[in-house]
Design a protein around this motif. Sequence first.
Motif, PDB file in Angstrom:
ATOM      1  N   GLY A 110       3.677  60.425 -12.242  1.00  0.00           N
ATOM      2  CA  GLY A 110       4.245  61.501 -11.231  1.00  0.00           C
ATOM      3  C   GLY A 110       5.249  62.278 -11.892  1.00  0.00           C
ATOM      4  N   CYS A 111       5.439  62.432 -13.073  1.00  0.00           N
ATOM      5  CA  CYS A 111       6.421  62.883 -13.817  1.00  0.00           C
ATOM      6  C   CYS A 111       6.117  64.577 -13.459  1.00  0.00           C
ATOM      7  N   ASN A 112       7.366  65.439 -13.838  1.00  0.00           N
ATOM      8  CA  ASN A 112       7.322  66.773 -13.795  1.00  0.00           C
ATOM      9  C   ASN A 112       7.221  67.013 -15.270  1.00  0.00           C
ATOM     10  N   LEU A 113       6.190  68.220 -15.385  1.00  0.00           N
ATOM     11  CA  LEU A 113       5.579  68.484 -16.806  1.00  0.00           C
ATOM     12  C   LEU A 113       5.700  69.856 -17.316  1.00  0.00           C
ATOM     13  N   VAL A 114       6.444  70.311 -18.249  1.00  0.00           N
ATOM     14  CA  VAL A 114       6.412  71.643 -18.939  1.00  0.00           C
ATOM     15  C   VAL A 114       5.476  71.105 -20.273  1.00  0.00           C
ATOM     16  N   LEU A 115       4.272  72.229 -20.016  1.00  0.00           N
ATOM     17  CA  LEU A 115       3.174  72.102 -21.123  1.00  0.00           C
ATOM     18  C   LEU A 115       3.400  73.417 -21.964  1.00  0.00           C
ATOM     19  N   SER A 116       3.224  73.084 -23.303  1.00  0.00           N
ATOM     20  CA  SER A 116       3.098  74.545 -24.178  1.00  0.00           C
ATOM     21  C   SER A 116       2.277  74.236 -25.241  1.00  0.00           C
ATOM     22  N   ALA A 117       1.580  75.126 -25.459  1.00  0.00           N
ATOM     23  CA  ALA A 117       0.680  75.336 -26.919  1.00  0.00           C
ATOM     24  C   ALA A 117       0.542  76.837 -27.126  1.00  0.00           C
ATOM     25  N   ARG A 118      -0.095  77.132 -27.876  1.00  0.00           N
ATOM     26  CA  ARG A 118      -0.335  78.554 -28.535  1.00  0.00           C
ATOM     27  C   ARG A 118      -1.627  79.053 -27.619  1.00  0.00           C
ATOM     28  N   ALA A 132      -3.249  64.087 -24.025  1.00  0.00           N
ATOM     29  CA  ALA A 132      -3.245  62.619 -23.710  1.00  0.00           C
ATOM     30  C   ALA A 132      -1.649  62.428 -23.056  1.00  0.00           C
ATOM     31  N   LEU A 133      -0.943  62.694 -23.632  1.00  0.00           N
ATOM     32  CA  LEU A 133       0.491  62.426 -23.104  1.00  0.00           C
ATOM     33  C   LEU A 133       0.661  63.081 -21.813  1.00  0.00           C
ATOM     34  N   ALA A 134       0.332  64.302 -21.780  1.00  0.00           N
ATOM     35  CA  ALA A 134       0.567  65.060 -20.428  1.00  0.00           C
ATOM     36  C   ALA A 134      -0.355  64.236 -19.240  1.00  0.00           C
ATOM     37  N   LEU A 135      -1.657  63.880 -19.535  1.00  0.00           N
ATOM     38  CA  LEU A 135      -2.297  63.108 -18.429  1.00  0.00           C
ATOM     39  C   LEU A 135      -1.632  61.583 -18.419  1.00  0.00           C
ATOM     40  N   GLU A 136      -1.354  61.143 -19.137  1.00  0.00           N
ATOM     41  CA  GLU A 136      -0.582  59.850 -19.142  1.00  0.00           C
ATOM     42  C   GLU A 136       0.603  59.769 -18.180  1.00  0.00           C
ATOM     43  N   PHE A 137       1.506  60.785 -18.516  1.00  0.00           N
ATOM     44  CA  PHE A 137       2.978  61.091 -17.655  1.00  0.00           C
ATOM     45  C   PHE A 137       2.405  61.494 -16.516  1.00  0.00           C
ATOM     46  N   ALA A 138       1.339  62.160 -16.118  1.00  0.00           N
ATOM     47  CA  ALA A 138       0.757  62.681 -14.752  1.00  0.00           C
ATOM     48  C   ALA A 138       0.831  61.477 -13.921  1.00  0.00           C
ATOM     49  N   GLY A 139       0.368  60.383 -14.660  1.00  0.00           N
ATOM     50  CA  GLY A 139      -0.180  59.113 -13.870  1.00  0.00           C
ATOM     51  C   GLY A 139       1.186  58.480 -13.387  1.00  0.00           C
ATOM     52  N   GLU A 194      -4.426  71.940 -15.019  1.00  0.00           N
ATOM     53  CA  GLU A 194      -5.378  71.817 -13.754  1.00  0.00           C
ATOM     54  C   GLU A 194      -5.776  70.162 -13.895  1.00  0.00           C
ATOM     55  N   LYS A 195      -6.215  69.603 -14.809  1.00  0.00           N
ATOM     56  CA  LYS A 195      -6.426  68.170 -15.050  1.00  0.00           C
ATOM     57  C   LYS A 195      -5.160  67.411 -14.673  1.00  0.00           C
ATOM     58  N   VAL A 196      -3.998  67.741 -15.067  1.00  0.00           N
ATOM     59  CA  VAL A 196      -2.791  66.868 -14.525  1.00  0.00           C
ATOM     60  C   VAL A 196      -2.837  66.996 -12.892  1.00  0.00           C
ATOM     61  N   LYS A 197      -2.943  68.335 -12.521  1.00  0.00           N
ATOM     62  CA  LYS A 197      -2.528  68.327 -11.135  1.00  0.00           C
ATOM     63  C   LYS A 197      -4.022  67.453 -10.318  1.00  0.00           C
ATOM     64  N   LYS A 198      -5.107  67.463 -10.938  1.00  0.00           N
ATOM     65  CA  LYS A 198      -6.046  66.691 -10.154  1.00  0.00           C
ATOM     66  C   LYS A 198      -5.885  65.126 -10.405  1.00  0.00           C
ATOM     67  N   GLN A 199      -5.350  64.682 -11.676  1.00  0.00           N
ATOM     68  CA  GLN A 199      -4.867  63.521 -11.883  1.00  0.00           C
ATOM     69  C   GLN A 199      -3.814  62.873 -10.676  1.00  0.00           C
ATOM     70  N   SER A 200      -2.757  63.500 -10.304  1.00  0.00           N
ATOM     71  CA  SER A 200      -1.909  63.211  -9.442  1.00  0.00           C
ATOM     72  C   SER A 200      -1.270  64.088  -8.514  1.00  0.00           C
ATOM     73  N   ASP A 201      -1.024  63.569  -7.252  1.00  0.00           N
ATOM     74  CA  ASP A 201      -0.496  64.421  -6.371  1.00  0.00           C
ATOM     75  C   ASP A 201       0.806  64.430  -6.542  1.00  0.00           C
ATOM     76  N   LYS A 202       1.666  63.806  -7.155  1.00  0.00           N
ATOM     77  CA  LYS A 202       2.997  63.674  -7.304  1.00  0.00           C
ATOM     78  C   LYS A 202       3.353  64.490  -8.389  1.00  0.00           C
ATOM     79  N   ALA A 203       2.609  64.571  -9.511  1.00  0.00           N
ATOM     80  CA  ALA A 203       2.996  65.284 -10.810  1.00  0.00           C
ATOM     81  C   ALA A 203       3.162  66.697 -10.448  1.00  0.00           C
ATOM     82  N   LYS A 204       4.043  67.162 -11.140  1.00  0.00           N
ATOM     83  CA  LYS A 204       4.184  68.971 -11.083  1.00  0.00           C
ATOM     84  C   LYS A 204       3.922  69.355 -12.482  1.00  0.00           C
TER      85      LYS A 204
END
Length: 75
Positions: A21-29, A12-19, A39-49
């Motif tokens: 246009g933030c640059n995001l490093v996502l991690s999990a196991r 949820a935070l990743a998708l919110e920050f994507a809105g 992929e969801k992040v990239k679809k949500q925002s043209d500006k977010a990386k």
Amino acid sequence: MITGSSHGLGEALALEFAGYGCNLVLSARNEEKLKQVCEKVKKQSDKAKAVFKKADVTKLKDLQELSDFAVEKFK
């Protein structure tokens, strides 16, 4: 950098920050779920990386590798 970003609050935070246009490093196991969230992040925002790296934050080695990865991707 958002740890635990493959589901729940981390996702949820990743998708919110994507809105914003933030640059995001996502991690999990779970690498497959990380790919899906990225992929969801990239679809949500043209500006977010967004990039992702599988990591277990309970392991010091994984944390160092994640930090190095983030710096390399967004320097």
